[in-house]
Design a protein around this motif. Structure first.
Motif, PDB file in Angstrom:
ATOM      1  N   ASP A 225       0.797  -1.224   0.000  1.00  7.04           N
ATOM      2  CA  ASP A 225       0.000   0.000   0.000  1.00  7.04           C
ATOM      3  C   ASP A 225       0.831   1.277   0.000  1.00  7.04           C
ATOM      4  N   VAL A 226       2.168   1.168  -0.059  1.00  7.03           N
ATOM      5  CA  VAL A 226       3.006   2.358  -0.187  1.00  7.03           C
ATOM      6  C   VAL A 226       2.672   3.037  -1.508  1.00  7.03           C
ATOM      7  N   THR A 227       2.488   4.366  -1.459  1.00  9.31           N
ATOM      8  CA  THR A 227       2.112   5.087  -2.674  1.00  9.31           C
ATOM      9  C   THR A 227       3.315   5.779  -3.302  1.00  9.31           C
ATOM     10  N   VAL A 228       3.307   5.836  -4.624  1.00  4.11           N
ATOM     11  CA  VAL A 228       4.414   6.419  -5.378  1.00  4.11           C
ATOM     12  C   VAL A 228       3.875   7.165  -6.598  1.00  4.11           C
ATOM     13  N   ASP A 253      -1.488  14.580 -10.231  1.00  2.00           N
ATOM     14  CA  ASP A 253      -2.164  13.277 -10.168  1.00  2.00           C
ATOM     15  C   ASP A 253      -1.946  12.646  -8.800  1.00  2.00           C
ATOM     16  N   ARG A 254      -2.935  11.934  -8.345  1.00  2.00           N
ATOM     17  CA  ARG A 254      -2.811  11.252  -7.067  1.00  2.00           C
ATOM     18  C   ARG A 254      -1.774  10.140  -7.162  1.00  2.00           C
ATOM     19  N   PRO A 255      -0.995   9.924  -6.092  1.00  2.00           N
ATOM     20  CA  PRO A 255      -0.027   8.814  -6.129  1.00  2.00           C
ATOM     21  C   PRO A 255      -0.746   7.472  -6.166  1.00  2.00           C
ATOM     22  N   THR A 256      -0.035   6.458  -6.628  1.00  6.93           N
ATOM     23  CA  THR A 256      -0.614   5.125  -6.829  1.00  6.93           C
ATOM     24  C   THR A 256       0.027   4.127  -5.875  1.00  6.93           C
ATOM     25  N   PRO A 257      -0.759   3.247  -5.231  1.00  7.58           N
ATOM     26  CA  PRO A 257      -0.144   2.169  -4.447  1.00  7.58           C
ATOM     27  C   PRO A 257       0.745   1.308  -5.343  1.00  7.58           C
ATOM     28  N   VAL A 258       1.866   0.861  -4.805  1.00  6.68           N
ATOM     29  CA  VAL A 258       2.795   0.092  -5.638  1.00  6.68           C
ATOM     30  C   VAL A 258       2.148  -1.166  -6.197  1.00  6.68           C
ATOM     31  N   ALA A 259       1.211  -1.759  -5.460  1.00  6.02           N
ATOM     32  CA  ALA A 259       0.545  -2.973  -5.954  1.00  6.02           C
ATOM     33  C   ALA A 259      -0.198  -2.692  -7.252  1.00  6.02           C
ATOM     34  N   VAL A 262       2.368  -1.786 -10.203  1.00  8.86           N
ATOM     35  CA  VAL A 262       3.079  -2.947 -10.742  1.00  8.86           C
ATOM     36  C   VAL A 262       2.131  -3.865 -11.508  1.00  8.86           C
ATOM     37  N   ALA A 263       0.958  -4.116 -10.938  1.00  8.31           N
ATOM     38  CA  ALA A 263       0.004  -4.999 -11.601  1.00  8.31           C
ATOM     39  C   ALA A 263      -0.412  -4.447 -12.964  1.00  8.31           C
ATOM     40  N   GLY A 264      -0.430  -3.112 -13.074  1.00 10.44           N
ATOM     41  CA  GLY A 264      -0.816  -2.492 -14.331  1.00 10.44           C
ATOM     42  C   GLY A 264       0.138  -2.780 -15.474  1.00 10.44           C
ATOM     43  N   HIS A 265       1.360  -3.162 -15.151  1.00  5.90           N
ATOM     44  CA  HIS A 265       2.324  -3.502 -16.204  1.00  5.90           C
ATOM     45  C   HIS A 265       2.088  -4.910 -16.765  1.00  5.90           C
ATOM     46  N   GLY A 266       1.350  -5.745 -16.034  1.00  5.70           N
ATOM     47  CA  GLY A 266       1.065  -7.089 -16.510  1.00  5.70           C
ATOM     48  C   GLY A 266       2.204  -8.062 -16.271  1.00  5.70           C
ATOM     49  N   THR A 335       3.661 -10.451  -5.119  1.00  3.51           N
ATOM     50  CA  THR A 335       3.647 -10.803  -3.692  1.00  3.51           C
ATOM     51  C   THR A 335       4.688 -10.081  -2.859  1.00  3.51           C
ATOM     52  N   GLY A 336       5.677  -9.444  -3.486  1.00  2.08           N
ATOM     53  CA  GLY A 336       6.728  -8.791  -2.712  1.00  2.08           C
ATOM     54  C   GLY A 336       7.163  -7.496  -3.367  1.00  2.08           C
ATOM     55  N   TYR A 337       7.532  -6.516  -2.521  1.00  2.39           N
ATOM     56  CA  TYR A 337       7.922  -5.196  -3.025  1.00  2.39           C
ATOM     57  C   TYR A 337       9.099  -4.676  -2.207  1.00  2.39           C
TER      58      TYR A 337
END
Length: 425
Positions: A225-228, A253-259, A262-266, A335-337
């Motif tokens: 849930d860390v935002t970047v 733009d609002r920051p995005t949770p890392v999850a 990353v998931a958006g890259h597929g 699963t890991g960041y």
């Protein structure tokens, strides 16, 4: 080790004790440290003083109790000598920060409190210690320990007096204890090549900022849930109307949770990486690295303070770091960041190797606890706890030396003599 193995190693142990415990002023105390180390290393389920004394032919329970609980010898020079002796031998690729818990009954053991206990996986009555370890893929060793003092102990004069807690010791957050320990080790001439830590530390922007201020490279775990912000996002300032204060640059733009980022890259964006050989073959998974700018109020305030201190103004730009993510086969999502301030061109295989190297200290803790009785100490005092932990660290160091270099030079040789400058991590 069984009794015969310990007896065969007595000569080497005697040289080790003479070097590592040279700061202990009395000959009889150094003899008791030799005895205590043998007690820790000899096979046996419990490593309490009573149990060890019963197993050793020269074990005297009363003498060992006094040596550990009442004696005033300083454990700090002993730990320093262990660290200076072990760092060149381990040749660490990184230092690892972690904490370890000791379940306890009652309220009178020093620094005990109802808090999260990693050993039990829940809130429980326990002590917690922060530790820093030198780690490589083949060996590791604890370099220093700090006992975490819960806030309730900072204002409890009765328990502090009964356990002998020094007046100057108060409550400090675990991340601050970790930075204090790194500073202390720097005073010993030891500096980490890279610092690794789990999310309990990596999640904390103050901790990461403390490492930056010390010019320490890191690879630290974070939660999903860390935002970047993406690395190419830039803060913008609205057009000034000419009235009031000029608007400050900020990210639109609002920051995005890392999850989500990353998931958006597929899955197709992830690369297979093998980081080491495990007991059942190569350990491999799929990873992705991206350049990002950690967001959040704390990250913004720290970046602003650093910019004002160095340049006198802040342009609103958040620092750029590398985000590493893992998406194993069979998992529905990453699963890991991890976050890292290593150069942006650091190969992903190296990032992964460092992110995963913390496995060594789990091996440490198993041996320290189950093999050497780290959590078997039954005393309650501040001195007793620190003496016991130091002695366990010494036993672990001795066994590590024997595993890595069974024919290594003795403590008086040029490679280990105190006057020889130690190689820093």
């Amino acid at each position: 080790m069984d009794t015969h193995e310990v007896n065969r190693a007595r000569a080497k142990l005697a040289l080790f004790v003479a070097d590592v415990f040279a700061s202990v002023p009395r000959k009889d105390q150094r003899a008791k440290s030799d005895c205590y180390l043998r007690g820790l290393m000899v096979d046996g389920r419990r490593k309490s003083i009573q149990a060890m004394a019963e197993r050793l032919p020269d074990g005297n329970e009363q003498n060992l109790q006094q040596f550990v609980n009442q004696s005033t010898w300083d454990p700090l020079p002993v730990r320093r000598r262990i660290a200076q002796r072990m760092v060149p031998l381990v040749g660490p690729d990184a230092w690892a920060v972690d904490d370890v818990s000791f379940p306890k009954d009652g309220k009178m053991s020093v620094a005990v409190a109802h808090q999260y206990c990693g050993a039990l996986g829940k809130q429980a009555n326990c002590q917690v210690a922060v530790s820093v370890h030198a780690v490589s893929d083949t060996a590791s060793c604890p370099l220093q320990w700090r006992l975490f003092v819960p806030e309730e102990w900072a204002h409890d004069p009765v328990r502090r007096r009964k356990t002998g807690m020094p007046d100057e010791i108060g409550h400090r957050e675990k991340w601050r204890l970790a930075l204090d320990t790194i500073d202390e080790l720097a005073g010993w001439g030891l500096v980490p090549p890279v610092l690794v830590a789990d999310a309990g530390y990596g999640q904390n922007a103050d901790f990461r900022d403390g490492l930056e201020h010390r010019s320490i490279d890191y690879v630290v775990a974070i939660r999903s849930d860390v935002t970047v912000h993406p690395h190419d996002a830039m803060p913008m300032a609205p057009t000034w109307s000419g009235n009031g204060r000029k608007p400050q640059p900020r990210y639109r733009d609002r920051p995005t949770p890392v999850a989500a980022l990353v998931a958006g890259h597929g899955r197709q964006a992830f690369t297979e990486v093998t980081w080491r050989e495990g007991s059942r073959g190569p350990l491999r998974s799929h990873f992705l690295s991206l350049q990002v700018r950690p967001a959040g109020i704390k990250s913004k305030r720290l970046a602003q303070a650093a910019a004002l201190a160095s340049h006198g103004h802040w342009d609103g730009v958040l620092p750029e770091v590398t985000l590493l993510a893992e998406w194993p086969d069979g998992a529905e999502a990453p699963t890991g960041y991890w976050l890292s301030n290593l150069p942006a061109d650091t190969p992903i295989a190296e990032l992964v190797r460092l992110a995963k190297i913390r496995w060594r200290i789990e091996h440490d803790y198993r041996e320290l606890k189950h093999g050497l009785g780290l959590d078997h100490f039954e005393g309650r005092s501040w001195n007793g706890w620190h003496h016991h932990v130091t002695l366990v660290t010494a036993a672990h160091a001795f066994l590590t030396e024997q595993r890595l270099a069974p024919k290594a030079d003795t403590a008086n040789s040029p490679s280990t003599r105190p006057s020889t400058p130690s190689r820093t991590c």
